[in-house]
Each structure stands twice: as structure tokens, then as C-alpha cells.
Design a protein around this motif. Structure first.
Motif, PDB file in Angstrom:
ATOM      1  N   GLY A  38       0.807  -1.223   0.000  1.00  0.00           N
ATOM      2  CA  GLY A  38       0.000   0.000   0.000  1.00  0.00           C
ATOM      3  C   GLY A  38       0.833   1.262   0.000  1.00  0.00           C
ATOM      4  N   CYS A  39       0.151   2.341   0.300  1.00  0.00           N
ATOM      5  CA  CYS A  39       0.736   3.676   0.171  1.00  0.00           C
ATOM      6  C   CYS A  39       1.762   3.941   1.276  1.00  0.00           C
ATOM      7  CB  CYS A  39      -0.403   4.688   0.225  1.00  0.00           C
ATOM      8  SG  CYS A  39       0.126   6.392   0.332  1.00  0.00           S
ATOM      9  N   ALA A  40       3.003   4.216   0.874  1.00  0.00           N
ATOM     10  CA  ALA A  40       4.076   4.438   1.849  1.00  0.00           C
ATOM     11  C   ALA A  40       3.855   5.735   2.617  1.00  0.00           C
ATOM     12  CB  ALA A  40       5.425   4.465   1.133  1.00  0.00           C
TER      13      ALA A  40
ATOM     14  N   CYS B 207       3.365   6.154   6.625  1.00  0.00           N
ATOM     15  CA  CYS B 207       4.267   7.003   7.404  1.00  0.00           C
ATOM     16  C   CYS B 207       3.475   7.985   8.274  1.00  0.00           C
ATOM     17  CB  CYS B 207       5.194   7.741   6.460  1.00  0.00           C
ATOM     18  SG  CYS B 207       6.371   8.794   7.291  1.00  0.00           S
ATOM     19  N   PHE B 208       2.387   8.527   7.728  1.00  0.00           N
ATOM     20  CA  PHE B 208       1.580   9.468   8.515  1.00  0.00           C
ATOM     21  C   PHE B 208       0.951   8.763   9.709  1.00  0.00           C
ATOM     22  CE2 PHE B 208       0.811  11.640   4.209  1.00  0.00           C
ATOM     23  CZ  PHE B 208       2.034  12.278   4.302  1.00  0.00           C
TER      24      PHE B 208
ATOM     25  N   ASN C 106      -0.123  -0.171   4.744  1.00  0.00           N
ATOM     26  CA  ASN C 106      -1.235   0.755   4.618  1.00  0.00           C
ATOM     27  C   ASN C 106      -2.285   0.108   3.732  1.00  0.00           C
ATOM     28  OD1 ASN C 106      -2.620   3.013   2.812  1.00  0.00           O
ATOM     29  ND2 ASN C 106      -2.317   3.742   4.897  1.00  0.00           N
ATOM     30  N   CYS C 107      -3.481  -0.054   4.244  1.00  0.00           N
ATOM     31  CA  CYS C 107      -4.470  -0.890   3.557  1.00  0.00           C
ATOM     32  C   CYS C 107      -5.563  -0.083   2.871  1.00  0.00           C
ATOM     33  CB  CYS C 107      -5.103  -1.877   4.537  1.00  0.00           C
ATOM     34  SG  CYS C 107      -3.882  -2.802   5.466  1.00  0.00           S
ATOM     35  N   THR C 108      -5.311   1.177   2.545  1.00  0.00           N
ATOM     36  CA  THR C 108      -6.399   2.003   2.020  1.00  0.00           C
ATOM     37  C   THR C 108      -6.696   1.763   0.549  1.00  0.00           C
ATOM     38  OG1 THR C 108      -4.778   3.716   1.608  1.00  0.00           O
ATOM     39  CG2 THR C 108      -6.078   3.918   3.613  1.00  0.00           C
TER      40      THR C 108
END
Lengths: 440, 438
Positions: free
Chosen positions: B399-401, B405-406, B415-417
Motif C-alpha cells: 500500500g501507500c508508503a 508514514c503518517f 497501509n491498507c487504504t
């Protein structure tokens, strides 16, 4: 975390070598002590220009930086190098010698020579891969068995790829690993023409020792024949790599070999010194004669220093990338006479390590699981490697040795990095003599 | 033989299952009985299966040899995607300025940093792109114009496109010019330029029905931008340019989507390509907007419904790409974001100094790569527990790095979005036709 402190002859002085950035400094005990308190250094004891210098060269790093992440990325960068492709080709499994420690079973387990059809297929494979992945340099090493037992295949491969590369603006780097007994003036002349950039030949000691180890099938020694070949190659100008395999049986006699070589006017050649390892079942019977890791650490650097001092060129430079060898390089292939593809010569002929074969179209057929198994090797997931200062130049060590010892590629192997400190010291002495002459 | 770790069984309506393998991409319709056979996991016997079934299951990686650890395959493929690709992706931000003030915008507002790219930096950027592609034997080059609002600096946009089109033609490199714009500055002239440069992707954003859109995507004087945006969409659509209308979805507008879609139909935009994108909660200047954002679970429920609705109303909804291998561009080697200062980043969500990976000098070179480069590039989902255990990994890649990180203060988390929300529903929509055929 990758700072090494190597003691020098002076008790208060150390070589500081950073295995990640290759930076090297001569430092005293005080500086060493400050730097070794690795986290939140009290830097007040260092001069500000020293701090700057250490920061620039990666000896001091910011707290939030995990250098292991840099190692990981450098590994992948090296693994997927953009220009290079390397092939080792086995023109035959057969051999005219019967060295007791041979990991391929002396050409008696397999003995098939590469057929004309397979030679053509291999050449096609090389061309296809180079074009598909837009390679700028093709490195092809002829290997065996004894490759020159299939001389026609050797010459056909060299001839065809030499001309093809020339036509396509690709750099061709052919090499050959041979026992040296079949080299003639005629063959060497051909090698010169094709731009062969190294010939590796093996000597295991002075005549009386060598002739007990590297023997013809009838038990006769090969020393004289090899010396004759070495002279031909030396005259031709092709760089020789004279490999010396060392174990419990011959290490004491190696100094004599160095002197004999100098007497034969063969001084100054490149001389890698390697311990004999037990890498396959074929040579398991010999393993009791192989050095244990402590012995390697003890003996090999001494012999290397001796060779160096006698004027031979000893390969000393540490890896500048965190892979142990070509096995983990994406674009490196070992092709045997059946046109089966492996990643390492130690795996030759053992189907459980095969990564595929060359299909009729000259492309790799199905990529088999060992490819993924090997290429996913990740030393940062090995406990020992994760915390090891040598990782950036070692990459987890030899995967073939890891496999024979632990039954998996996914383990460290520290055998071949033994003696690094001494080797590094010699390397730096060679690179920066002015630092050492005055005792610094 | 054993069952692939990456087999998913999605229940269809008629007591059948879609067997989908996320590693090989193979899909089968199977019944309850076959599904039960797979429950033996690592003790599968050829005799239990229909002979042909077994053969195709084996060929398609649904049934595999005991010795195979598929995670190793995922790891190697992941590495190849990141380091071996000859596809180059550059995002260039010709200006941080924008004529709108959307409350959820994550790019720092131009009041803070309204920098336009200078001519010198533009030239350096062109050099940098050419050098990077050339030195690494690039075959394809994707250039995305991003902002701020890129069309606030049209000269730079066109100069960049002009230079790269000519160069790519000469070097026989496939060129994909793309733009993300709010649309308000698209005129007939701009359309002509888009045609001239054969844009391959133009994204214009809507935030809901006229009422909602006008309350969010406003000019500085608080006037809404719906009518201008629709006009731009129409103009682009009617000129047969490769348009995608991104519809931002949040708590406020999702229940009014049918109204929006109906309005689009009424205005002659049936058949337009639509992509629903959630507004992610991010710790930038838009952090105050977070309460309006949907949670991952809500998004998973809503997205497939919206997609289905849009398909039924005759829109073109790209749903397929979501089940093809996805990886975060931030951790792909040949992917860079260049901002108006000539600073380099790995992602448009990471445009802060602390994530800077380097800068371009006037010769188009990077002096050196800073640590965030290595930090992002070393992200390895197989070392992330949640990903290692996840059947979606082959198509998700962690997922989105940036969002990881946020949320976790490190890139080295999942990140599973992107892929997980509504995944099973999406699979069903995709294979519905085949199910009906049976």
C-alpha cells in the motif's frame, strides 16, 4: 554502525574503515573511544573539522538514520545492475584430471559435452538476453569439467559472440577457467584475437605437492605441463589468474611455490589464494582436509601477505556492494552442457538448484522456484547479518556454502569473509603506502 | 501438493465461489465441493480433484509444490518491479500556486509557498529527466504535470512538453504526457495544446453535486467552481481527449452521488470515464478536514456501490486495474517528483523538506541522495508482519508508503487504504459476467 577499527602495529593507532562508504582513516585511541560510544556520541572531544569530515564520509550519521536501509537499497541496486550480464558456460562436464577435492566429481558424475546444437542454443540465449535487457557488456566465462576438452565449442562461442558484439556495439569480455594442461600456442593465439581478458589456471603447490593433487586420470602429475602453459599465456599478454587452492595438506609448501614461480620468470602475476571448501556432496569426502574457519583466518591472510611481499598481485579490494557474488546478481547465469541454467557453479548438475533451461527459441523456459528462492535471499533478515559490521561488503556470504551447511539459502555463511581485517590492512597499505611508511 | 497461500474464495450469489489467486491472477468459478477440497491446505491429493481441474489449478499456481514458498516469489517480483523496470515516471510541479482554496488540499497553500518554477530550474529539470532516462536505458517515459494548479504556469508546462516530445521521438522512447488540473483554466486554446501534445491522461476533479462542489472547491473570493469545471470536462470530453473525472468522496457527499451522476448525464457527459477517490486524512495543512474523511471500512462499503451505480448509469468506470499488481510509485527506483525549487521527492504527498531526497543542480544532476531516499526505497512489505500474512500482498505491495508514514511514523508499515477496501465486492463485480454465463 559500520565503522571497523583495525589495530595497526602501533598500539595506540587504529585504521578506521567504514564498510558502507569505504572511507578509511588512521585514528588514535581517543578518537576511537569517542566514536565507539555509537549512539549520542559526546562529540565535544572531536575537532569541528574532524566532525565535518566524519559526517561527510558516513562515519558519523544522524540519529534517525538506519544505515541498514541503505544497505538494503544498495543490494537491490547491485542486483539489478543496468549494463552488465554474466554467463558461465560449461562446454563439457568431462575432465582429464582427477583432483581429489573437485566439487563436480572429477567429471565422473556427469561427463556430457555440449553438443553443437546446444552450443548454438547457448549463443542464441546470450544474444536474446543481452538484447531483451539492453546490456552493454557481456561477460562469458568458459568453464568445465575442463572446457578445452570441447575445444570446438569454446572457439565457436568466442568467435560468434566476438563478431556479434562488435556488430552490435556491445563490449565482449570472455574469460576461461582451465586446468591449463590443454593450452597450446595455437589456442592462446585465438584467445588473444577474441580479446580474452583473463585465463584462470590452478597450481596447488611446488611440483612435489601439486603433482600429488592435480593429477591426470592415470595418476601422473600435471605441474610441468601447466608451467609450460603459463609461460605461453604470459608471453601472449593475456592476464593470468593463478589460483592456489589451500588446505591442511599443502599450506606449508606454498612459500616454496612462490619462489619456484619467480625462478620460472612467472613473478608478478595475479595470484588469488583460496581455501578449499566443501560445497557439494561430490567433495564431501575431502572435507576433513579443509580448513575450519579459525584456520582460514589464521593461514590465508599470512599467505596473501607473503605473496604480496614477493611481488605477486593479490586481489584484496573488498566488495563495493553488499552482494557476496554473482549468484545473487539478477543477470548472472551458469549454463551447463544440457542447456540447463543455474545460478552458481557449485549447483551444477543438481536439478534441485536449477532455475530453468534454454528453450528452442533461445529464451529461458519456465523460471523455476530456486530462482525465486535464491533471489529473495535477504541477509537483513538473518540475525547475525543484521547486526554485523561486515554486511555492506559481505552480503551474507556464500549461498552455496549456506545451503550445504544449513539446507537453505536463507542463512548466513561467514567462512569466506574470514581474515578480512588482515586483508583490509594489507589492501590499505597497498593503496596508501605514504600513510604506513612513516608509521601512521 | 498444497494450496496456494494466495487463493481467495469469494462467495457469489448462487452457492458458487470465485476462486481468485492474487499471485498468478488466475480466476475460476468453483462450487462448494471443490472449495472444501482446498481446506486440506497442505495435503491436497490429485485423486480428489477432477483430472482437468487439477491440471489447470496446477498450471495457474492455485495448487503448488510443497517446497515452494510463494512469499519468496512475491519478494523477488516486488524487487523487479522496483529496480528493474525501464518505465520512468516523473511528476513535475511547475508551480505551487493555485487559484482554488479547497479545504482538504494536502499540497501546502500558495500563501505559504506560492513558488513558480524559474526558467533555469525548468531547464535543469529537462536535463535531469533526459539524463536519468538515457543513463538507465528508459523505454517509456511518463510525465505528469501537477500542482498547485499546473495551468497557472502554462509556459513552463508547454516548454517541458515540447522539449520532451521532440527528445523522445529522437530517442525512440514512448512518451506519456499527463496532467492533473482543477479544470478551471481549460480554454479552447488549452484544449488545442492538449491535442498538439497528444496528452495521454487528463484528470479533472469534482467534489460532488453543484451545491457541495461549490462549497468546497472555491475561488479565493469564495465563489464556487462547479460550472467552470463542468464546462472544462465537457470541452475535454467532446474533443475526445483521454479524460478522467476524479470524484472526491467524503462523509459529506457520498449519499448525493446519484444526483451528481444524473446531473452529468443531463449535461451530456454520459460515458465519461469516472474514478472515485476518497479524501485521505493527512497531517498537512488539511489536517482539520479529517472529520469529513471516510474510514477505510466505510470506504470499502461505499466504493463498490458507487462503481456499480456509475456503471449502471452508463459511465466508464475503470475497475479492472485494481486487481492487477499495484505497487506504490514512491518506492520505485525510476520515479521522481520535481518541485518548483528543483527539489526531488518520491511522492506528491511527501513534499516536505524532511522527506526531500535530493535536489537538481543546474546541469541536471543530483549531487547526492539523502537518507529519505533509502528509507522509502528499502520498504519491504515481506518484512512487515501484516503484509507477510496478507493474501492481497501480490496485488497491493504494502500500500501507500506516505499514508503508512503518517499513521505509524515510519514507511516500514502497512497501509491498507488502496486495495483492501471492498476487495471482495470488486472481485464479484468483475467476474459477474462470467458467473452469469454459466
Amino acid at each position: 554502525m559500520y565503522n571497523l577499527f583495525i589495530p595497526t602495529k602501533k598500539p595506540s593507532q587504529f585504521i578506521l574503515y567504514n564498510t558502507l562508504t569505504s572511507a578509511a582513516f588512521v585514528v588514535d585511541t581517543d578518537v576511537k573511544n569517542v566514536l565507539e560510544k555509537s549512539i549520542r556520541n559526546d562529540l565535544s572531544q572531536l575537532k569541528s573539522n574532524e566532525i565535518d569530515f566524519f559526517k561527510k564520509s558516513g562515519v558519523l550519521v544522524d540519529d534517525h538514520i538506519d544505515e541498514r536501509n541503505i544497505v538494503r537499497v544498495k543490494r537491490e541496486d547491485a542486483r539489478f545492475h543496468k549494463d552488465y550480464i554474466k554467463f558461465v558456460v560449461l562446454t563439457t562436464y568431462a575432465c582429464n584430471l582427477a583432483c581429489p577435492y573437485c566439487f563436480e566429481g572429477k567429471g565422473e558424475v556427469h561427463h556430457k559435452a555440449m553438443s553443437e546444437g546446444n552450443v548454438k542454443l547457448f549463443i542464441k540465449f546470450v544474444k536474446n538476453m543481452a538484447l531483451e535487457y539492453n546490456r552493454k557488456t557481456i561477460d562469458v566465462t568458459l568453464f568445465g569439467g575442463e572446457p578445452l576438452l570441447n575445444k570446438n565449442a569454446c572457439l565457436k562461442i568466442l568467435d560468434e559472440l566476438f563478431h556479434w558484439c562488435k556488430k552490435n556495439g556491445i563490449k565482449f569480455k570472455p574469460g576461461i577457467i582451465t586446468n591449463g594442461t590443454l593450452l597450446t600456442q595455437d589456442i592462446v593465439n585465438r584467445f588473444v584475437k577474441y580479446g580474452v581478458y583473463f585465463i584462470q589456471i590452478t597450481l596447488d603447490g611446488p611440483k612435489n605437492i601439486h603433482d600429488k593433487r592435480r593429477i591426470y586420470k592415470d595418476g601422473k602429475g600435471t605441474y610441468e605441463d601447466i608451467i609450460k602453459s603459463l609461460k605461453i599465456v604470459k608471453k601472449s599478454g593475456i592476464p593470468i589468474q593463478l589460483l592456489v587452492n589451500v588446505d591442511k595438506n599443502n599450506w606449508k609448501s606454498i612459500e616454496k611455490l612462490f619462489d619456484d614461480l619467480i625462478d620460472e620468470d612467472l613473478g608478478g602475476i595475479v595470484l588469488p589464494i583460496e581455501p578449499v571448501y566443501n560445497v557439494t556432496d561430490a567433495c564431501a569426502g575431502y572435507s576433513s582436509l579443509c580448513f575450519r574457519s579459525e584456520e582460514i583466518k589464521d593461514v590465508i591472510p599470512k599467505l596473501q601477505r607473503l605473496a604480496y611481499e614477493k611481488g605477486f598481485v593479490v586481489p584484496l579490494a573488498p566488495n563495493s556492494f553488499p552482494l557476496w557474488c554473482g549468484t545473487e546478481f539478477r543477470f548472472s547465469f551458469v549454463v551447463d552442457s544440457f542447456c540447463d541454467i543455474y545460478k552458481c557453479v557449485s549447483f551444477l548438475g543438481d536439478k534441485k538448484h536449477r532455475i530453468g533451461s534454454i528453450g528452442k527459441d533461445g529464451m529461458i523456459t519456465d523460471v523455476e522456484y530456486p530462482f525465486y528462492d535464491l533471489m529473495s535471499r535477504d541477509p537483513l533478515s538473518f540475525e547475525l547479518c543484521r547486526d554485523c559490521k561486515l554486511l555492506p561488503i559481505c552480503g551474507g556470504g556464500c549461498s552455496a556454502l549456506a545451503f550445504i551447511n544449513k539446507g537453505t539459502y536463507h542463512a548466513e555463511n561467514c567462512l569466506r569473509i574470514q581474515g578480512l581485517h588482515e586483508r583490509l590492512l594489507l589492501y590499505l597499505e597497498d593503496q596508501f603506502p605514504e600513510q604506513f611508511n612513516d608509521g601512521r | 501438493m498444497k494450496s496456494s497461500f494466495y487463493n481467495l474464495f469469494v462467495k457469489a450469489d448462487n452457492n458458487e465461489y470465485i476462486l481468485y489467486n492474487t499471485l498468478s491472477g488466475a480466476a475460476f468459478i468453483v462450487d462448494e465441493q471443490v472449495k472444501t477440497l482446498f481446506e486440506k491446505k497442505d495435503k491436497l491429493r490429485a485423486d480428489d480433484f477432477d483430472k482437468n481441474d487439477f491440471k489447470s489449478f496446477k498450471n495457474e499456481g492455485v495448487i503448488i509444490d510443497d517446497s515452494v514458498d510463494e512469499k519468496k516469489i512475491v519478494k523477488v517480483k516486488n524487487g523487479q518491479n522496483k529496480f528493474q523496470s525501464r518505465y520512468f515516471k516523473f511528476v513535475v510541479i511547475p508551480t505551487y500556486q493555485c487559484n482554488l482554496v479547497c479545504p482538504y488540499c494536502y499540497v501546502e497553500r500558495d500563501e505559504i509557498t506560492g513558488k513558480k518554477m524559474s526558467n533555469e530550474t525548468l531547464n535543469a529539470t529537462i536535463k535531469f529527466i533526459k539524463k536519468t532516462v538515457k543513463n538507465n536505458d528508459g523505454k517509456e517515459l511518463s510525465l505528469t504535470l501537477f500542482g498547485g494548479e499546473p495551468l497557472m504556469n502554462q509556459n513552463s508546462c508547454y516548454k517541458l512538453l515540447e522539449a520532451l516530445i521532440l527528445w523522445c521521438k529522437k530517442e525512440k522512447i514512448l512518451f506519456h504526457p499527463r496532467i492533473y488540473t482543477n479544470g478551471t483554466l481549460i480554454t479552447k486554446d488549452v484544449i488545442e495544446k492538449f491535442k498538439k501534445y497528444s496528452m495521454s491522461f487528463i484528470q479533472i476533479t469534482l467534489a460532488g453535486t453543484k451545491n457541495i462542489h461549490d462549497s468546497k472547491r472555491t475561488h479565493k473570493d469564495k465563489t464556487g467552481s462547479y460550472e467552470e469545471t463542468i464546462k472544462a470536462v465537457k470541452l475535454t470530453f467532446e474533443n475526445n481527449l483521454p479524460l478522467v473525472v476524479a470524484i472526491n468522496v467524503d462523509n459529506d457527499n457520498f449519499s448525493h452521488m446519484d444526483e451528481l451522476l444524473d446531473d452529468l448525464v443531463k449535461r451530456g457527459l454520459k460515458g465519461v470515464r469516472i474514478m472515485f477517490t476518497p479524501i485521505y486524512s493527512m497531517p498537512h495543512s488539511c489536517a482539520g478536514y479529517s472529520p469529513h474523511c471516510l474510514t477505510i471500512n466505510e470506504w470499502g462499503e461505499i466504493l463498490p456501490e458507487l462503481q456499480k451505480m456509475a456503471i449502471n448509469k452508463g459511465f466508464n468506470v475503470p475497475i479492472k486495474p485494481y486487481i492487477e499488481p499495484f505497487f506504490c510509485w514512491a518506492s520505485v527506483k525510476n520515479s521522481y517528483v520535481v518541485d518548483p525549487y528543483g527539489d526531488l521527492y518520491k511522492c506528491t504527498s511527501l513534499l516536505e523538506k524532511k522527506y526531500k531526497i535530493g535536489s537538481i543542480d543546474k546541469n541536471g544532476d543530483i549531487k547526492f541522495l539523502e537518507f529519505p531516499y533509502y528509507d522509502i526505497m528499502s520498504r519491504d512489505p515481506l518484512s512487515i508482519k501484516a503484509c507477510n500474512d496478507c493474501k492481497l500482498l501480490p496485488i497491493c505491495g504494502g500500500g501507500c508508503a506516505a499514508l503508512a508514514c503518517f499513521e505509524h511514523k515510519t514507511f516500514h508499515r502497512e497501509n491498507c487504504t488502496r486495495v483492501r477496501p471492498g476487495f471482495e465486492k470488486k472481485i464479484k463485480i468483475i467476474f459477474e459476467k462470467e458467473l452469469l454465463k454459466k
